[in-house]
Design an enzyme around this catalytic site. Structure first.
Site, PDB file in Angstrom:
ATOM      1  N   SER A  70      -6.315  -8.161   7.568  1.00  0.00           N
ATOM      2  CA  SER A  70      -5.205  -7.387   7.934  1.00  0.00           C
ATOM      3  C   SER A  70      -4.289  -7.570   9.174  1.00  0.00           C
ATOM      4  CB  SER A  70      -5.772  -5.960   7.907  1.00  0.00           C
ATOM      5  OG  SER A  70      -6.125  -5.249   8.336  1.00  0.00           O
ATOM      6  N   ARG A 115       0.029   5.044  17.473  1.00  0.00           N
ATOM      7  CA  ARG A 115      -0.192   6.121  16.445  1.00  0.00           C
ATOM      8  C   ARG A 115       0.435   7.588  16.484  1.00  0.00           C
ATOM      9  NH1 ARG A 115       0.187   3.061  13.047  1.00  0.00           N
ATOM     10  NH2 ARG A 115      -1.530   1.460  12.320  1.00  0.00           N
ATOM     11  N   ASP A 164       1.218  -1.366   0.435  1.00  0.00           N
ATOM     12  CA  ASP A 164       0.071   0.320   0.068  1.00  0.00           C
ATOM     13  C   ASP A 164       0.724   1.096   0.328  1.00  0.00           C
ATOM     14  OD1 ASP A 164      -2.601  -1.904   0.937  1.00  0.00           O
ATOM     15  OD2 ASP A 164      -3.159  -0.232   1.839  1.00  0.00           O
ATOM     16  N   ASP A 168      -7.239   4.874  12.508  1.00  0.00           N
ATOM     17  CA  ASP A 168      -5.443   4.929  12.613  1.00  0.00           C
ATOM     18  C   ASP A 168      -5.856   7.245  11.992  1.00  0.00           C
ATOM     19  OD1 ASP A 168      -4.749   2.892  14.406  1.00  0.00           O
ATOM     20  OD2 ASP A 168      -4.326   1.624  12.943  1.00  0.00           O
TER      21      ASP A 168
END
Lengths: 415, 415, 415, 415
Positions: free
Chosen positions: C181, C96, C17, C125
């Site tokens: 994922s 994060r 990605d 996120d």
């Protein structure tokens, strides 16, 4: 004319903004149904109806929703003692879902795919309207011109609107407008924006339109007896005149009148909008202020201390939800249910004096009170053993003594 | 005389009750040190000192603790916007730990094993005194005559005390007493018991002793500018006269004076005592009421919305702890710390008008405000993109739509 | 080539990605600086660095932020016992802001006007990244390709990305990808999406990559002593082997190893995302789970009951804020301050047994405990007077008796 | 013998303590009715009945209250996810009001003026018993021997009781007692006091009597499907064997069995008693632990996020009230009502695996879920517009940016 884009029900006020929006929506290819809510504001509804029709509305609905506003929106707020950020009694916040609900009823009846409103893009009202729309009908499409670049870039100020009005035959207000904006309903009037945006500026003389100046209000109070049942007022009696008002709407209107006469319900605050900015608002909430104080009193008189504490936390959340536009949400449904439950035995009569901007509680009585005059008496022992308090205090001191022990130890170590 | 049972430091007021207690304690074999706290009440302290000595006190301490009362007890309450059950500003609750702390200082200095007070066995004050005593010195022994059967069975009413006083040469009050009891300090006066025990009875004319009747208060307001720093008032200016007061005690006394002149700070409530009974209290809190409103305003102006919400919950707990007598407890220490932290940037000036029983906020300014005039302006776009609000509303409506979907499903099933 | 649109710092993972995003950003005219955070995940950072350069990154930053992740993000969560919706230990949520903070440091150092990330448009996120960016630098411009129609309409699935990769010489993963994922850091691994989106589907065998299957984990436990100071672990000792780990990162890595060996830290939950949808997540949080249990225990042992209650409410809010992405917000700053304050005396040693997926507390000791063995003893009276409990109970029953009185009255009336 | 002092209903266990109390009460001149509650503990109730009669009880009631314990006390706790101080599932706390309620029924039926129990003066159980007694009948008189100096000064330890037993023909236990004390009911067994009072001491091998040692528990799990309706389990199916249990009591007993087999439900904690001391308790709560996890899961799956948050705060309060003995109080009534309301749509099936001391959630399904698989999917866009998230984030960042602005200003001033 080309094919219509569809039908839109517009929340229409009769003023310059929503008149321009009405015409602009037509210009964009929509069929417009104007909806004018009578929620207790002072307005010439028939004149507004004609105006909308003359501007090209397909239909106009003028709906009197005052009574449902009182019974289904204000009463729950009274039961909750709902107050936002310790000061604001939520007059506009409560009105919005009531207005929007009726608008959705019309949209569904008319098979309209769109609803529209004239609220600005920085405020709370857009959210209150739209969350209500979506909660009632998730598929509805919303047109909010003040958030559409093609609209707000075209109308950058009042003069642009005026010019557009002139061009499109929209009647222009003859009286000069105030350098601030107002919103009015049965519960309150709000003043904001314009010169009020500087938070240091005092509200100019003459701003307030509903309540009398407390300084020049009558020197003698009105004494009222307000009777509650399940946390809701069911009767208001003027003690001197013996006049009584019973039904929800009539008694609320009467309280508005008395409160206005004595200058009750004015506040000037800085509040936090849901979108995260601070704004300055000035409000008049006459009847709401009397009821806030009276309900607090009868509730404290009849409700158990610990139930009250739990309910108070729920009510804080309730006020926040209402302010933010979540009247129609699972959590607000839930809290309203819980609050109603807490009001089961909140009944009795509170006597208040209304004078010079203030509401004074004079006394209260109830057949359902938890107040026990004999128990509390300083003159009678009642069913109370003073020595029990010794044990109560000693046990409560246990933790404090242990903490002291530890603190001393810690200090000794630090040396 | 036989051997002494030990030394007791008695919280002495100079009144009939504690005078009888003083003599009674001696009778029981204690050496009595009288301690009279000057916490701002109107009293002839020298007369009381002499009276205590004449009644046989070994020593008399008259301690002026007004300033520490303001700075260490009232200021934290102002920072917290501390209010018990939505109405009571905690005047007595705040004074008790201040009085008791000094009493313990004296006890420790004098090596006394005992402390005593004249609070009743049904009230909150006994708890506030004694939790403070124990928290400061877990080993202290407490004599609370009104909870001792040998005392309260002997003195069943005022007439028993009067008779005892006559027998023991205790001066008897010449003025007739009010049919209620009072407690006074710099922050407030409370009225309760007697004829006030019937919660329906109005406060009789003439009850209030500190504030003027709002009905007959001046027709013109005093306009004050109150400057805060770290959530605490540091300067009060009378706008018309230009007079300013700076130091904590002077400023508080001045606010008391102005508020009293305009009849500010009266309430009549039913509250919940810690021991679980409801009681009726009438209070006058003049300066405290002005500061409550002014601090709310400057705080809302300078504090982030979400910080405010967290702090508000802490402050609710704080008020409850103070009311219940837990000033000196680990949790109250902790909350005070957290509240002080929240006040770091609460600074600026609030302009208020004091008139006819009410405090009106006129405006506010601060160099540390989170208010952003350009951002909020309805005339300027500022650093704000209206279309962002669309996304904001849409995302917020997601849950509501899902709930609607479920509700419809549930209703369909119920058919 | 035409003029650059500017410099963008991209949070780059080395995967398909963000590799495509890197190339796509260049295609759009940006200069791209790739930033790869080493936050404890298993990765070949050098390989990723080379890959980024080969794809045309102007520069690549590989930053090891593991230690700051532990000390500045995980430790506050341990102090708070932070847990979202009763189950989730916030592994991704904590990472994060740590990742984004470093990204902003690089952006500011490099004078980049843009930052970009590869988070999806439905998740949490994106919010956690962007609120951090904005809080640190309000002027920063954010590129979130997965929310840009020109990107997400072009790349509608994995095959579109694969094709784009082939066209642009982006190396394609050779191993088949899992039908879900993953996200990994030092604290945890998360699994979601794909076949896990059906909340009824069990996690397939072989999904878990960090912890051993509890069913086949060793039959004998590891016994650890974990020492805390100010609510933070400062030493972990394996009792059997006598080995000790002291520094934050080493100690955390060691706990991860022991927990993984015994299959500790797996959960399978449905949680509520900030944007309002429910999602299903499976997590492995090995060390975090041990520390959660151990800290709970030492805190309960050393902290006053009422302080704990206040702190617990703050911690609930803290977990919600962290989950929602508000690490860098005034309210989260405030709560962190308050929580740190509560940990001042949270110190001592907890002994735990780690076995077959579970952490068992075996015992605890502390020099700062509020536990008083003599006071609580059933064999010794200690400094405790049993009859005090009678008064305590009687006073606590007062409200209950009054409520009973009222209930009986109400029932009598209903007949 | 002289005239009886009256009739007392004694909560009798058949053990040494309450046997001595029975005889001692007779000695004091009371007529004693023994009441033995079968609340699921393992006991020879007939033997205990005979023993009580042989010791001189006028009557013996053996009452099986297991089913009402499950349905009226445990189920509300399951609905609430009730957990005290993050760890304790309230096994004893829930049983006490159930036992005491039946005791009051007997007292009222028998016209007894007194009730008695054998709880100690330092514990929570005395409070739980007595608040229940008083709430049900404010006039009841309570005899708590362990708080009466004439009792506890006479019986200073176990040996005094043994001697008294010998003297009065009370059968003495033949098996040596454990160096700790236990309490058992259908929901849990607790272990405390004795050698466990040192919080550092590990629970000795062999202490646990209900659950198997997780280390030696079976290597293969039992997989259960637990079906809920209105937040309460209505069916448990063992997936492998296909066996199902439906009724409340049977289902709970079956869960106890499965959990015990796999060593589920052990904790070792230090908790805070209501009277203010910390105590150490070890508990086994097998079925309760499975249900806690399963209910958490189905609730998260079906309940709106914000409703859950409100309910979570109520449940925290609920756990505290139950622990402290306030089951029968206005506030606990109120909270139970609110919690029941929140469970209206909490229904569906959770699949769990029970293995080696732990409960793993494998999956869940419900026809009433708010989970929307399409909406959350990473592969399908569903009814979701990614760009909305941009507006959502931007608006949420507004406050953070303003805070940043202020922080920068403050820092600049400090220089």
């Amino acid at each position: 004319m080309s094919q219509s884009k569809g039908v839109v029900v517009l929340a229409y006020s009769g003023g310059l903004d929503t008149s321009c929006i009405l015409v602009w929506l037509k210009e964009q290819g929509y069929k417009v149904i104007a909806y004018l809510a009578n929620i207790g504001q002072e307005d010439d509804f028939e004149k507004a109806r004609k105006k909308a029709l003359s501007l090209g509305a397909e239909k106009v609905y003028v709906e009197d929703i005052s009574r449902e506003f009182v019974e289904e929106f204000i009463w729950p707020a009274v039961q909750a003692n709902a107050i936002y950020e310790d000061r604001y009694l939520l007059g506009t916040s409560l009105a919005r879902p009531c207005i929007a609900r009726k608008q959705m009823e019309i949209a569904q009846k008319e098979g309209a795919q769109y609803v529209a409103h004239g609220a600005t893009g920085k405020g709370n009202d857009q959210i209150r309207f739209e969350l209500t729309y979506y909660a009632i009908c998730p598929q509805i499409k919303i047109i909010a011109p003040w958030r559409m670049p093609e609209f707000y870039n075209r109308f950058r100020g009042r003069s642009d609107l005026m010019e557009y009005a002139k061009e499109h035959g929209i009647p222009i207000p003859v009286t000069p407008t105030n350098p601030w904006s107002m919103d009015e309903n049965l519960m309150h009037i709000s003043y904001e924006a314009g010169i009020l945006e500087n938070p240091k500026n005092q509200a100019p003389p003459g701003l307030y339109t509903r309540t009398r100046d407390p300084a020049t209000a009558p020197d003698t109070p009105d004494i009222l007896e307000i009777e509650f049942k399940k946390g809701v007022p069911i009767k208001v009696t003027n003690v001197e005149y013996g006049t009584a008002h019973h039904s929800s709407l009539e008694l609320f209107v009467y309280l508005n009148e008395i409160a206005a006469k004595h200058g009750v319900g004015r506040i000037d605050i800085v509040e936090n909008r849901f979108i995260g900015m601070k704004s300055r608002g000035i409000y008049e909430t006459p009847a709401g202020t009397i009821l806030y104080h009276a309900h607090l009193d009868i509730e404290a008189f009849t409700m158990d201390r610990e139930v009250r504490r739990i309910k108070q936390a729920l009510a804080l959340k309730f006020a926040e939800l209402v302010y933010n536009g979540f009247w129609y949400s699972p959590e607000c449904d839930y809290i309203r249910h819980c609050i109603v439950q807490s009001q089961e035995l909140v009944e009795g009569t509170v006597q208040v004096s209304v004078l010079k901007g203030k509401v004074y509680i004079l006394g209260r009585e109830s057949t359902q009170s938890l107040y026990n005059e004999e128990l509390v008496s300083m003159d009678v022992q009642g069913d109370y053993e003073p020595s029990d308090a010794t044990g109560f205090i000693n046990i409560n001191s246990l933790r404090l003594k242990e903490y002291h022990r530890l603190q001393r130890k810690v200090k000794a170590q630090q040396k």
